[in-house]
Enzyme design. Structure first.
Site, PDB file in Angstrom:
ATOM      1  N   GLY A 511       0.873  -1.186   0.008  1.00 37.98           N
ATOM      2  CA  GLY A 511      -0.002  -0.053  -0.071  1.00 37.98           C
ATOM      3  C   GLY A 511       0.824   1.340  -0.079  1.00 37.98           C
ATOM      4  N   TYR A 512       1.329   1.424  -0.922  1.00 40.33           N
ATOM      5  CA  TYR A 512       2.413   2.784  -1.375  1.00 40.33           C
ATOM      6  C   TYR A 512       1.557   3.713  -2.136  1.00 40.33           C
ATOM      7  CZ  TYR A 512       6.766   1.214   1.124  1.00 40.33           C
ATOM      8  OH  TYR A 512       7.641   1.054   1.855  1.00 40.33           O
ATOM      9  N   SER A 513       1.487   3.581  -3.399  1.00 39.86           N
ATOM     10  CA  SER A 513       0.977   4.391  -4.417  1.00 39.86           C
ATOM     11  C   SER A 513      -0.375   5.048  -3.947  1.00 39.86           C
ATOM     12  CB  SER A 513       0.920   3.987  -5.723  1.00 39.86           C
ATOM     13  OG  SER A 513       2.341   3.777  -6.197  1.00 39.86           O
ATOM     14  N   GLU A 628      12.788  -3.476  -2.781  1.00 38.92           N
ATOM     15  CA  GLU A 628      12.083  -3.508  -4.176  1.00 38.92           C
ATOM     16  C   GLU A 628      12.764  -3.466  -5.173  1.00 38.92           C
ATOM     17  OE1 GLU A 628       7.792  -2.285  -5.911  1.00 38.92           O
ATOM     18  OE2 GLU A 628       8.551  -1.149  -4.110  1.00 38.92           O
ATOM     19  N   ASN A 765      11.833   4.703 -13.912  1.00 41.44           N
ATOM     20  CA  ASN A 765      13.335   4.795 -14.065  1.00 41.44           C
ATOM     21  C   ASN A 765      13.886   6.299 -14.407  1.00 41.44           C
ATOM     22  OD1 ASN A 765      13.020   1.941 -14.163  1.00 41.44           O
ATOM     23  ND2 ASN A 765      14.170   1.637 -16.347  1.00 41.44           N
ATOM     24  N   GLU A 766      12.726   7.306 -14.884  1.00 39.87           N
ATOM     25  CA  GLU A 766      13.277   8.642 -14.736  1.00 39.87           C
ATOM     26  C   GLU A 766      13.464   8.965 -13.344  1.00 39.87           C
ATOM     27  OE1 GLU A 766      11.814   7.300 -18.372  1.00 39.87           O
ATOM     28  OE2 GLU A 766      10.789   7.051 -16.616  1.00 39.87           O
TER      29      GLU A 766
END
Length: 782
Positions: A511-513, A628, A765-766
Site C-alpha cells: 500500500g504505497y501508491s 523492491e 526509471n526517470e
C-alpha cells in the site's frame, strides 16, 4: 591463482601513487609530438616497480601472482593515461613466454623482459579483425645459416625502440612455430604509422630474415591463444580505468562549469546522460571483476577465452561511450588538445578494436558459453532433498543439479513458462511445496526459516527456477515484509508475522501508491489518526499488485500533517479483513487483473501493528524501496525472457547457417546473432552487478542509492529483450495469446508487456535517474 586482497591493494595503491607523481599525460603529448615510441628510462622504472614480474611464475624469477593483481595495476594505468604499451609489451609477450617450454632462449628473454633490459612485442596478426591468431602466411625454412623467416605481420606494437618480436609462423611441414626475430635482423623491414592515440602500430615484412626457434608443435597455438586472451583481459582493465577517469573528469566539469547563471550539472538532460554513463562504468567494473573470477588462474583456456571476450566487449563499449559523452559535455574545450579528455577518448578509440572489436568478442562469448548439451551439472541421485545444508560449501554444479531434480519431480509441468503473474489460487500448492521443503525463502537467514544462501547460490537458485519456467507466486511477504521486519521490527512482530508468511497463511500486498502520490510518494494523503490503542485509517491506495488475493497489506500512512511531508509518515501492517476496506480490481493492458484499488473508510488498525517509530515510516519506506529495487533489479526477468528469445531463434532457425534463405522459410540472420549476443552480455553483466547488492542484503546492510542503477539496467534490458522477441517472431509477434504455429510454441508479447510495468514500478526509471544524480553523483538541483 588469485592474489590476496592485501597484494591487490598494494599494487593498486602503489601504481596510483607512482602514476600520479609522474604526469603520464604530459609525457603522452610529448611522445605523440615526437612520433610515438617508448621512453626506455620510464620503461625501466616500471620494471623496477615489479610490474612485469607479477604474472611470471616464481620458478622463472617472477612473483607468480594472479590476474587480479595485474589488472589492478592496468586499471590505474588506464585511469592515469600511461602512454607506454603496458599490455602490448609488459603483459602479452611475458604471458606467452611463461606458457612455453623452458629453454635458454626463452629463459633469457623472460628474464630480460622482467628486468626491463629488453623491450619486445608479439607479432601474430596477419589481417584486420582476426580473433584466432596463428601462423598466417608467414613461413620459416631451414638454411645453412639457421632458420629464415618470410612473411608479413600487421598491427605490431611496440615498434620504435623495440629489441625484437615473438613472431608466429609455420614450418615446412605446416606445423605452427614461434620465433624470436631481433630488430636488427637482415631481411626485416619495419614500417609504422601513428594510431589515433599517437602511438605507432607497425608492420613487419620479413624476407629470409634470420630467426631463432622458441617453440614448435600443437602447443604453440594453445599458448598463443591463452596469452592473447590474457592480454585482452588486461586491455579490458585499461579500458575500465579509462572509462572511470573520463567519467570523473566530466562529473567535476559539470559541477564547476556555469552557464545561464548556474552549474550545467543542474540541467536534468545532462544529469540523466551522466547516470547512463555511470551505469556503463559500473557494468564494466562489475563485468571485469566477474571475468577475473571466472578466468581463475588462466590455465583453463575456454574459461579464460570467455572471460577475455566478455570483459573486452563490455569495457570497450563503456570506454567508447563514456569518453564520447565526455567530449560532448565538455563542449568546445573537449575537442581541443588542451584538455586531457581528448587523450582518454583517443586511447579508448585505439584500444577498442585491438585484438578484436567489441562486436566480434560479443559473438565469440556467445559462441563459447556453455550450452545445455555441454552442461556438466551432475544428476541428483539421492531419493530425498535436504531441507538444510551447508549451502556455501556445496559445489555450485551439485547445487544446481539438486534444484533441477527437485523441480522436475515436484513442479507441475503444465505450469511451466506461464506468461503473466499468477493468482494465489493458482500458486498456492507450489508455494506450500517449497514451504514444506524449507526452500521458500532463499535469501532469508536460516535463523528466520530461510535458506540463508550466499550470493552465488542465490543467483544459481534464481537462474535454475527461471530456466525451468517456474511461475512467480504472490511473494511480497517474502521479498518485502520479511526483510523489513528483520531490520526494523520488534522480536514480537517477527515472531507474529514471519511464520505465517512461510506457512502461506498470509498473502501480503503493498500500500504505497495513491492517485496523487506515485513517483512523488511522500505526497501521500491516506491518513491514520491515533485513537487510544488503534489508528483510524481513511484514504485510498492504488496499483496494488495481487490486491484481490491479499490477506494483509503493508502501507504508508500520514500520521502528522504539520511537519515536512517526509517527516509525518508511518508504516503500518493491516489485516485486509478489517471492516471498512473495499478492494476494486484494475485490468491492465494485457487484459489481466493484476492490480487493485483499495479504499479505507474508518478502518481501525491496532497500534501494535506500527513498524518502527511513529512518524519514522519514510526511513522504512526508503529501505523497502531498496529491497523492491533489488528484487526488480534481479536478473531473473531478463534471464527468463532471454531463454524465450533463444527458444524462438532455435525454432525459427535464426542461428542455423544451413536453414533456408530463399524467402520461403526461416533463415539464419547474422544481424539477429549480433543483437542476441549484445543482449546476452547485457544480462550477464546484470548478473555480476546484482551479486554485489544481494550480498549486502544478505548481510543485513542498508541498500545504497546506487541500487537505482541496477533497477534501471535490469528493467531496460528486460524491455530490450521483449522488443527483440516480438520483432524476431515477425507477424507472430503481434499475437495476443500463446502462439503454437510454424514450429513456435511461445507467448511472445508477455515479456514486453511485463517490462513496460517493471520500468514504472518501485519508482519510474526517470525518477531513479534523478535519485542517482542527486544522491550518488551530488549534482545540484535545477
Amino acid at each position: 591463482m588469485s592474489s590476496d586482497a592485501d597484494a591487490i591493494a598494494m599494487f593498486r595503491d602503489s601504481a596510483a601513487d607512482y602514476l600520479a607523481a609522474q604526469d603520464p599525460r604530459r609525457r603522452a603529448r610529448t611522445l605523440e609530438a615526437a612520433g610515438g615510441g617508448v621512453d626506455r628510462a620510464e620503461w625501466s622504472a616500471l620494471a623496477d616497480l615489479g610490474w612485469f614480474s607479477v604474472r611470471v611464475p616464481e620458478s622463472a624469477g617472477g612473483l607468480g601472482l594472479g590476474l587480479d593483481a595485474m589488472a589492478a595495476i592496468v586499471v590505474e594505468a588506464g585511469r592515469h593515461g600511461l602512454p607506454e604499451p603496458l599490455v602490448d609489451a609488459g603483459v602479452w609477450p611475458l604471458a606467452l613466454l611463461a606458457r612455453l617450454p623452458a629453454s635458454p632462449l626463452r629463459d633469457n628473454l623472460l628474464a630480460d623482459l622482467v628486468s626491463g633490459a629488453r623491450l619486445a612485442g608479439v607479432a601474430a596478426q596477419t589481417r584486420a579483425g582476426e580473433i584466432d591468431l596463428g601462423p598466417g602466411e608467414a613461413q620459416v625454412s631451414a638454411s645453412r645459416d639457421g632458420l629464415r623467416l618470410t612473411g608479413h605481420k600487421r598491427f605490431v606494437r611496440p615498434m620504435a625502440g623495440a629489441d625484437g618480436w615473438i613472431v608466429s609462423a609455420a614450418d615446412a611441414a605446416g606445423q605452427p612455430v614461434l620465433l624470436w626475430v631481433a630488430a636488427e635482423a637482415t631481411g626485416l623491414t619495419c614500417t609504422d604509422a601513428a594510431a589515433v592515440d599517437g602511438q605507432p602500430l607497425g608492420q613487419l615484412r620479413c624476407q629470409a630474415a634470420p630467426a631463432t626457434l622458441l617453440a614448435s608443435g600443437r602447443g604453440v597455438l594453445q599458448a598463443l591463444a591463452a596469452a592473447t586472451d590474457e592480454a585482452r583481459l588486461m586491455q579490458a582493465a585499461e579500458l575500465a580505468g579509462i572509462a572511470r577517469r573520463a567519467f570523473e573528469l566530466t562529473l567535476d566539469y559539470l559541477l564547476t562549469r556555469k552557464q545561464f547563471g548556474r552549474a550545467i550539472g543542474s540541467f536534468q538532460a545532462l544529469q540523466h546522460r551522466m547516470v547512463d554513463a555511470l551505469i556503463q562504468v559500473e557494468l564494466a567494473e562489475a563485468g571485469l571483476r566477474q571475468a577475473l573470477v571466472d578466468a581463475g588462474d588462466g590455465t583453463d583456456a575456454v574459461a579464460l577465452a570467455r572471460a577475455a571476450s566478455r570483459s573486452k566487449a563490455r569495457c570497450a563499449q563503456a570506454a567508447s561511450e563514456v569518453t564520447r559523452l565526455a567530449v560532448q559535455l565538455h563542449g568546445a574545450i573537449g575537442t581541443t588538445d588542451e584538455h586531457d579528455i581528448g587523450l582518454y577518448f583517443k586511447r579508448a578509440l585505439a584500444l577498442a578494436p585491438r585484438l578484436g572489436t567489441p562486436g566480434a568478442h560479443r559473438l565469440r562469448y556467445a559462441r563459447l558459453r556453455p550450452t545445455d548439451a555441454a552442461d556438466d551439472t551432475p544428476a541428483w541421485t539421492q531419493p530425498d532433498f535436504p531441507r538444510t545444508a551447508d549451502w556455501a560449501a556445496m559445489p555450485e554444479p551439485a547445487f544446481r543439479g539438486m534444484l533441477r531434480a527437485f523441480l522436475s519431480r515436484h513442479y507441475p509441468p503444465e505450469r511451466r513458462h506461464l506468461p503473466y503473474r499468477q493468482t494465489w489460487a493458482q500458486s498456492r500448492e507450489w508455494y506450500l511445496t517449497l514451504s514444506r521443503q524449507g526452500w521458500l525463502a532463499p535469501g532469508w537467514p536460516a535463523a528466520h526459516g530461510g535458506m540463508g544462501l550466499p550470493p552465488d547460490k542465490l543467483i544459481a537458485y534464481l537462474e535454475t527456477f527461471e530456466q525451468h519456467g517456474v511461475a512467480r507466486p504472490p511473494d511480497q511477504g517474502l521479498v518485502m515484509v520479511g526483510p523489513i521486519l528483520m531490520r526494523f521490527g520488534t522480536d514480537a512482530q517477527r515472531a507474529r508475522w514471519l511464520p505465517p508468511i512461510l506457512a502461506g497463511e498470509h498473502v501480503w500486498t503493498q500500500g504505497y501508491s495513491e492517485p496523487d502520490a506515485g513517483s512523488d510518494l511522500a505526497a501521500l494523503r491516506t491518513e491514520a489518526v491515533l485513537d487510544g490503542e488503534h489508528f483510524v485509517v481513511n484514504g485510498q491506495k492504488t496499483w496494488t499488485t495481487w490486491g484481490a488475493d491479499g490477506t494483509h497489506m503493508f502501507m504508508l500512512v500520514r500520521t502528522d500533517k504539520t511537519v515536512k511531508k517526509q517527516a509525518g509518515i508511518s508504516f503500518l501492517l493491516v489485516d485486509l479483513k478489517t471492516p471498512g476496506i473495499t478492494v476494486r480490481p484494475i485490468r491492465n493492458i494485457a487484459a489481466e487483473q493484476e492490480f487493485c484499488e483499495v479504499f479505507f473508510d474508518n478502518v481501525r488498525v491496532p497500534r501494535e501493528n506500527l513498524v518502527g517509530e511513529l512518524n519514522q515510516g519514510w526511513t522504512i519506506a526508503k529501505a523497502l524501496l531498496g529491497f523492491e529495487r533489488l528484487f526488480t533489479g534481479s536478473p531473473k526477468h531478463a534471464l527468463y525472457s532471454l531463454g524465450q528469445l533463444e527458444r524462438l531463434a532455435q525454432q525459427r532457425g535464426l542461428f542455423d547457417d544451413s536453414s533456408d534463405d530463399q524467402g520461403d522459410g526461416p533463415c539464419a540472420d547474422p544481424a539477429f546473432r549480433d543483437r542476441w549476443a549484445r543482449l546476452l552480455l547485457d544480462t550477464e553483466d546484470l548478473r555480476a552487478a546484482y551479486t554485489g547488492f544481494a550480498d549486502l542484503a544478505k548481510r543485513g546492510e542498508a541498500i545504497p542509492p546506487t541500487i537505482s542503477l541496477l533497477k534501471i539496467w535490469s528493467t531496460e534490458t528486460f524491455e530490450r529483450i521483449g522488443l527483440e522477441l516480438a520483432d524476431a517472431a515477425a507477424e507472430h509477434g503481434a499475437m495476443r495469446d500463446h502462439v503454437n504455429d510454424e514450429g513456435l510454441d511461445l507467448h511472445l508479447v508477455a515479456p514486453l508487456f511485463n517490462a513496460l510495468g517493471a520500468k514504472i514500478f518501485a519508482g519510474s526509471n526517470e525518477i531513479q535517474r534523478n535519485i542517482v544524480a542527486r544522491q550518488v553523483l551530488g549534482l545540484p538541483d535545477a
